[in-house]
Scaffold this active site. Structure first.
Site, PDB file in Angstrom:
ATOM      1  N   HIS A  15      -5.935  -8.293  -9.414  1.00 10.66           N
ATOM      2  CA  HIS A  15      -6.493  -9.430  -8.684  1.00 10.66           C
ATOM      3  C   HIS A  15      -6.923 -10.486  -9.697  1.00 10.66           C
ATOM      4  O   HIS A  15      -7.071 -10.209 -10.892  1.00 10.66           O
ATOM      5  CB  HIS A  15      -7.682  -8.985  -7.839  1.00 10.66           C
ATOM      6  CG  HIS A  15      -7.278  -8.214  -6.623  1.00 10.66           C
ATOM      7  ND1 HIS A  15      -8.134  -7.367  -5.965  1.00 10.66           N
ATOM      8  CD2 HIS A  15      -6.106  -8.160  -5.952  1.00 10.66           C
ATOM      9  CE1 HIS A  15      -7.512  -6.844  -4.929  1.00 10.66           C
ATOM     10  NE2 HIS A  15      -6.280  -7.302  -4.909  1.00 10.66           N
ATOM     11  N   GLY A  62       0.827 -10.917  -5.160  1.00  6.99           N
ATOM     12  CA  GLY A  62       0.209  -9.947  -4.252  1.00  6.99           C
ATOM     13  C   GLY A  62      -0.018 -10.454  -2.840  1.00  6.99           C
ATOM     14  O   GLY A  62       0.455  -9.844  -1.873  1.00  6.99           O
ATOM     15  N   ASP A  67       2.070  -6.793  -3.172  1.00 11.33           N
ATOM     16  CA  ASP A  67       1.441  -5.483  -2.992  1.00 11.33           C
ATOM     17  C   ASP A  67       2.257  -4.641  -2.013  1.00 11.33           C
ATOM     18  O   ASP A  67       2.447  -3.439  -2.216  1.00 11.33           O
ATOM     19  CB  ASP A  67       0.002  -5.618  -2.488  1.00 11.33           C
ATOM     20  CG  ASP A  67      -0.920  -6.273  -3.500  1.00 11.33           C
ATOM     21  OD1 ASP A  67      -0.572  -6.317  -4.693  1.00 11.33           O
ATOM     22  OD2 ASP A  67      -1.995  -6.742  -3.090  1.00 11.33           O
ATOM     23  N   ASP A  87     -10.308  -6.169  -7.565  1.00  8.82           N
ATOM     24  CA  ASP A  87     -11.651  -6.739  -7.639  1.00  8.82           C
ATOM     25  C   ASP A  87     -12.488  -6.206  -6.478  1.00  8.82           C
ATOM     26  O   ASP A  87     -12.281  -6.602  -5.333  1.00  8.82           O
ATOM     27  CB  ASP A  87     -11.562  -8.265  -7.580  1.00  8.82           C
ATOM     28  CG  ASP A  87     -12.912  -8.951  -7.676  1.00  8.82           C
ATOM     29  OD1 ASP A  87     -13.939  -8.247  -7.813  1.00  8.82           O
ATOM     30  OD2 ASP A  87     -12.939 -10.187  -7.613  1.00  8.82           O
ATOM     31  N   HIS A  94      -5.375 -10.344   1.570  1.00 10.66           N
ATOM     32  CA  HIS A  94      -4.399  -9.285   1.836  1.00 10.66           C
ATOM     33  C   HIS A  94      -5.034  -7.902   1.660  1.00 10.66           C
ATOM     34  O   HIS A  94      -4.379  -6.944   1.259  1.00 10.66           O
ATOM     35  CB  HIS A  94      -3.181  -9.457   0.922  1.00 10.66           C
ATOM     36  CG  HIS A  94      -3.512  -9.418  -0.539  1.00 10.66           C
ATOM     37  ND1 HIS A  94      -4.334 -10.333  -1.151  1.00 10.66           N
ATOM     38  CD2 HIS A  94      -3.142  -8.549  -1.504  1.00 10.66           C
ATOM     39  CE1 HIS A  94      -4.451 -10.028  -2.429  1.00 10.66           C
ATOM     40  NE2 HIS A  94      -3.740  -8.940  -2.667  1.00 10.66           N
ATOM     41  N   ASP A  97      -3.101  -4.907   2.836  1.00  8.32           N
ATOM     42  CA  ASP A  97      -2.043  -4.434   1.942  1.00  8.32           C
ATOM     43  C   ASP A  97      -2.625  -3.608   0.798  1.00  8.32           C
ATOM     44  O   ASP A  97      -2.039  -2.608   0.373  1.00  8.32           O
ATOM     45  CB  ASP A  97      -1.245  -5.606   1.362  1.00  8.32           C
ATOM     46  CG  ASP A  97      -0.460  -6.363   2.408  1.00  8.32           C
ATOM     47  OD1 ASP A  97      -0.140  -5.768   3.454  1.00  8.32           O
ATOM     48  OD2 ASP A  97      -0.173  -7.548   2.176  1.00  8.32           O
ATOM     49  N   ARG A 103      -3.796   4.013  -0.061  1.00 10.08           N
ATOM     50  CA  ARG A 103      -3.536   5.155   0.821  1.00 10.08           C
ATOM     51  C   ARG A 103      -2.190   5.798   0.507  1.00 10.08           C
ATOM     52  O   ARG A 103      -2.065   7.019   0.414  1.00 10.08           O
ATOM     53  CB  ARG A 103      -3.580   4.702   2.288  1.00 10.08           C
ATOM     54  CG  ARG A 103      -3.443   5.837   3.293  1.00 10.08           C
ATOM     55  CD  ARG A 103      -3.479   5.317   4.725  1.00 10.08           C
ATOM     56  NE  ARG A 103      -2.337   4.491   5.047  1.00 10.08           N
ATOM     57  CZ  ARG A 103      -1.132   4.961   5.352  1.00 10.08           C
ATOM     58  NH1 ARG A 103      -0.891   6.248   5.342  1.00 10.08           N
ATOM     59  NH2 ARG A 103      -0.144   4.139   5.660  1.00 10.08           N
TER      60      ARG A 103
END
Length: 145
Positions: A15, A62, A67, A87, A94, A97, A103
């Site tokens: 980020h 991103g 991402d 961050d 996003h 995302d 996950r």
């Protein structure tokens, strides 16, 4: 990204508030990263390539889908590790995302380092570039399908 059977396949993401940190980390570890196939989100990858001279396949930024592209590569078993300096103090447009990527890394058993200490442990592990372990993990990932 053309895949070598033996080179670790690594994604680099950061980020805005963490781009400098990741660039410094990549510069410090450029010798090890030189032996990897690297993909990175747009701005981050450009900064790292300029600072290190590493060959990096650039994805979208991103927030513009980069991402999500990394997540797709992860699901397609095209990544062996992710270094994602995100961050925790700033809400991202996003965030969905970002959460999905975290996950998926857990679901598909792909190591993901979210800070310098963890990234240092990951890249310095003897298993990071061990051909036998890479082959085993890649075969295990294929069995998830």
């Amino acid at each position: 990204m053309e895949s070598s059977r033996h080179a670790p396949r690594v994604a680099l993401i950061a980020h805005d508030a963490r781009k400098e940190d990741l660039t410094e980390w990549a510069h410090f570890n450029r010798g090890t990263l030189r032996g990897c196939e690297i993909v990175a989100t747009g701005t981050t990858g450009s900064r790292i390539a300029t600072a290190t001279g590493l060959e990096i396949e650039l994805l979208l930024s991103g927030p513009l889908g980069g991402d999500a592209q990394v997540g797709a590569m992860l699901v397609e078993h095209k990544l062996d590790a992710i270094v994602f300096f995100w961050d925790p103090l700033t809400t991202q447009p996003h965030d969905v995302d970002v959460k999905a990527l975290l996950r998926l890394a857990v679901l598909y058993n792909v190591p993901i380092a979210c800070n310098r200490s963890t990234a240092d442990l990951l890249i310095s592990s003897p298993l990071f570039s061990d051909v036998t372990d890479l082959t085993r993990r890649r075969a295990g990932a294929e069995m998830l399908v």
